[in-house]
Design a protein around this motif. Structure first.
Motif, short mmCIF file in Angstrom:
data_model
loop_
_atom_site.label_atom_id
_atom_site.label_comp_id
_atom_site.label_asym_id
_atom_site.label_seq_id
_atom_site.Cartn_x
_atom_site.Cartn_y
_atom_site.Cartn_z
N SER A 122 0.86 -1.19 0.00
CA SER A 122 0.00 0.00 0.00
C SER A 122 0.89 1.23 0.00
O SER A 122 2.10 1.14 0.28
CB SER A 122 -0.92 0.04 1.23
N GLY A 123 0.29 2.37 -0.30
CA GLY A 123 1.03 3.63 -0.24
C GLY A 123 1.47 3.91 1.19
O GLY A 123 2.57 4.44 1.42
N HIS A 131 0.36 13.77 4.99
CA HIS A 131 -0.48 12.60 5.32
C HIS A 131 0.09 11.82 6.52
O HIS A 131 1.30 11.80 6.74
CB HIS A 131 -0.55 11.69 4.09
N SER A 150 -4.24 16.16 0.75
CA SER A 150 -5.46 15.36 0.62
C SER A 150 -6.70 16.02 1.20
O SER A 150 -7.80 15.73 0.76
CB SER A 150 -5.25 13.98 1.25
N ALA A 206 0.58 10.65 -4.04
CA ALA A 206 -0.63 9.82 -3.96
C ALA A 206 -1.79 10.42 -4.76
O ALA A 206 -2.48 9.72 -5.50
CB ALA A 206 -1.04 9.62 -2.51
N HIS A 207 -1.99 11.73 -4.61
CA HIS A 207 -3.12 12.37 -5.30
C HIS A 207 -2.69 13.07 -6.59
O HIS A 207 -3.52 13.71 -7.24
CB HIS A 207 -3.81 13.38 -4.38
N THR A 256 0.66 5.91 -4.64
CA THR A 256 -0.24 4.78 -4.44
C THR A 256 -0.79 4.30 -5.78
O THR A 256 -0.88 5.09 -6.73
CB THR A 256 -1.40 5.18 -3.50
N SER A 284 -3.76 3.08 -5.70
CA SER A 284 -5.17 2.91 -5.32
C SER A 284 -6.06 4.11 -5.61
O SER A 284 -7.25 4.04 -5.35
CB SER A 284 -5.24 2.61 -3.82
N GLY A 301 -2.12 -0.86 -3.76
CA GLY A 301 -0.67 -1.01 -3.63
C GLY A 301 -0.02 0.36 -3.59
O GLY A 301 -0.67 1.38 -3.80
N1 PMP Z 1 -0.47 9.38 0.95
C1 PMP Z 1 -1.54 10.19 0.86
C2 PMP Z 1 -1.32 11.65 0.65
C3 PMP Z 1 -2.83 9.66 0.93
O1 PMP Z 1 -3.90 10.45 0.84
C4 PMP Z 1 -2.97 8.26 1.12
C5 PMP Z 1 -4.33 7.58 1.17
N2 PMP Z 1 -5.33 8.20 1.79
C6 PMP Z 1 -1.84 7.46 1.23
C7 PMP Z 1 -0.60 8.06 1.14
C8 PMP Z 1 -1.92 6.00 1.49
O2 PMP Z 1 -2.09 5.29 0.31
P1 PMP Z 1 -2.75 3.85 0.35
O3 PMP Z 1 -4.22 4.05 0.41
O4 PMP Z 1 -2.27 3.18 -0.90
O5 PMP Z 1 -2.23 3.17 1.58
#
Ligand code: PMP
Length: 383
Positions: free
Chosen positions: A108-109, A134, A182, A209-210, A237, A239, A246
Motif C-alpha cells: 500500500s502507499g 499525510h 489530501s 498519492a493524489h 499509491t 489505489s 498497492g
Molecule cells: N499518501 C496520501 C497523501 C494519501 O492520501 C494516502 C491515502 N489516503 C496514502 C498516502 C496512502 O495510500 P494507500 O491508500 O495506498 O495506503
C-alpha cells in the motif's frame, strides 16, 4: 469483575464524547459516479477514483487474466517465493511513468512511506515535513527514530528558518511533502522545496498519492507537470487514479536496491497480489496514453469552480480534483452535509481536529457528467 480489557469501554466512551467516533458505510456496487451505500443510491463525490479506472473493463480483465495465470495470492514475500514477473513488469512501467531509474511496489502507499522513511533516516537525522502531510509520512518519521519537525503548511520562509536553525546539528536531512494535499487540495511548491534542499544538502521525499494520473502529460504527477528532473524519492499509491491497490517508490537504482535490503514493510510482507498488479499495469498503460481522461477531469474541476463561484462559495483551492468548500462553523457544515446526504449526494463534512477549519470535501472524477456536478451545485444553492 474487572478484566484487562475494561479500558476499551472507557476509551470508546471518550471517543464518542469527543465526537470522534467513526463507523463504516457499506458499498454494494461497482466503483463509479453512482454508488449503492447502505442500500441507498448516492451520487459519489468522495472517491479517490479520479479517472474512473477502478470500474474500467480493461482493468477488470487484466486482474482476471493475472489471477488465472498466477493464482489469487503471491504466496510469499518478494525475497522468497512472492516475486512475480508481473511485479517486474509493473515496476518497469512505474519507473518509465516517473522517469526514474527504478521503482519498487509495496502492499500500500501507507506501507511504502513507512518503510522508506524508516529505512533512509535514523536517530542521527532530521526530517522537516509540511504540517499537513499525510499520516503515513508522519508515522514513518516516528518509526525512523529521526528528529521530526513540522514546518507550516506550504510556508517556504518557515522551512528556510527551520533549515537554518537545525540542519547543521544532524547527519542526514529529509524534507517530506505531499504533492497534492489530501484534505485541502492545494499543491506543494515543489520547485522551491527542491532548490532549498539542494542549498542545505537534504534529500526530498514527495508523496504523489493524489498527483499521479492527474498531473503531467503522461499522468506522471505534479513532479512531471513542473518539469522536475532532479533525483528525488517519489512515493505514491496504485489505489487512487490508478484504480487498483498497492504503493510504490520511484527513484535512483541505488535507492531501490537499498530499499530491497532495508525497507521492513517491503521485506517482511507478502508480495502484491497478481490481480492488483495486473490491474495497475493496465491502468498505467491507460494513463500514459489517454490524455482525454485527464482533460475531462480538469474540465469538471473548472465547471465546479464556475458553479460554486457564481454562488459565492469559497474553496481552499481549485488546483486539483480535491475541492474543500469552507462553509463557516462546524454546526453549519454538518447541516449542509446532512442536507446533501438527504438529497442523495455523498460528500462528507471534515472538521477539526482532523483539519483546522470545517469544510465539505469534494472529489471529482473524469466520468462525472456536467449534470451531476450541476445537481450538486443546485443542492447547495437550495440549502
Ligand atoms: N499518501 C496520501 C497523501 C494519501 O492520501 C494516502 C491515502 N489516503 C496514502 C498516502 C496512502 O495510500 P494507500 O491508500 O495506498 O495506503
Amino acid at each position: 469483575m474487572s478484566t484487562p480489557y475494561d479500558w476499551l469501554d472507557r476509551s470508546l466512551d471518550s471517543i464518542h464524547k469527543a465526537n470522534w467516533y467513526r463507523s463504516t458505510q457499506t458499498v454494494t456496487s461497482k466503483a463509479g459516479t453512482i454508488s449503492m451505500i447502505d442500500g441507498r443510491e448516492m451520487l459519489m463525490f468522495a472517491s479517490n477514483n479520479y479517472l474512473g479506472l477502478a470500474g474500467d473493463r480493461r482493468l477488470i480483465d487484466a486482474a482476471i487474466k493475472a489471477t488465472e495465470m498466477y493464482g489469487t495470492g503471491s504466496t510469499g514475500s518478494r525475497l522468497v517465493t512472492g516475486h512475480l514477473a508481473l511485479h517486474e513488469e509493473l515496476e518497469s512501467a512505474i519507473a518509465d511513468l516517473k522517469n526514474t531509474e527504478a521503482a519498487l511496489v509495496f502492499s500500500s502507499g501507507y506501507l511504502a512511506n513507512l518503510g522508506t522513511i524508516a529505512a533512509i533516516v535514523g536517530a542521527r537525522d532530521l526530517i522537516l515535513g509540511d504540517a499537513y502531510n499525510h499520516s503515513c509520512l508522519k508515522k514513518g518519521g516516528l518509526l525512523s527514530g529521526a528528529t521530526a519537525i513540522d514546518y507550516q503548511h506550504l510556508d517556504l520562509a518557515d522551512l528556510t528558518a527551520k533549515l537554518q536553525e537545525h540542519r547543521a546539528k544532524y547527519r542526514r536531512c529529509l524534507i517530506t511533502t505531499d504533492s497534492v494535499f489530501s484534505m485541502d487540495g492545494d499543491l506543494a511548491p515543489l520547485r522551491e522545496i527542491i532548490d532549498l534542499a539542494h542549498q542545505y544538502d537534504c534529500m526530498v521525499l514527495v508523496d504523489e498519492a493524489h498527483g499521479t494520473g492527474v498531473f503531467g502529460d503522461r499522468g506522471g504527477g505534479l513532479t512531471q507537470a513542473l518539469g522536475i528532473r532532479e533525483n528525488l524519492i517519489q512515493v505514491g499509491t496504485l489505489s487512487k487514479a490508478l484504480g487498483s491497490l498497492g504503493g510504490y517508490v520511484a527513484g535512483s537504482a541505488k535507492l531501490i536496491d537499498y530499499l530491497r535490503n532495508r525497507a521492513a514493510t517491503w521485506i517482511y510482507t507478502t508480495g502484491l497480489s497478481p490481480a492488483d498488479t495486473g490491474a495497475a499495469i493496465a491502468a498505467i498503460k491507460i494513463i500514459k496514453t489517454e490524455n482525454n481522461l485527464r482533460e475531462k477531469l480538469w474540465q469538471n474541476v473548472g465547471f465546479l469552480k464556475q458553479g460554486l463561484q457564481n454562488l459565492g462559495f469559497q474553496a481552499i483551492a481549485f488546483d486539483s480534483p480535491i475541492v474543500a468548500i469552507e462553509m463557516g462553523d462546524i454546526a453549519k457544515t454538518l447541516q449542509i452535509a446532512t442536507h446533501l446526504r438527504e438529497n442523495g449526494i455523498f460528500a462528507p463534512a471534515i472538521r477539526p481536529p482532523t483539519v483546522p477549519t470545517p469544510r465539505i470535501r469534494l472529489t471529482l472524477m473524469a466520468n462525472h457528467t456536467h449534470e451531476q456536478i450541476q445537481y450538486f451545485v443546485q443542492c447547495l444553492q437550495a440549502w
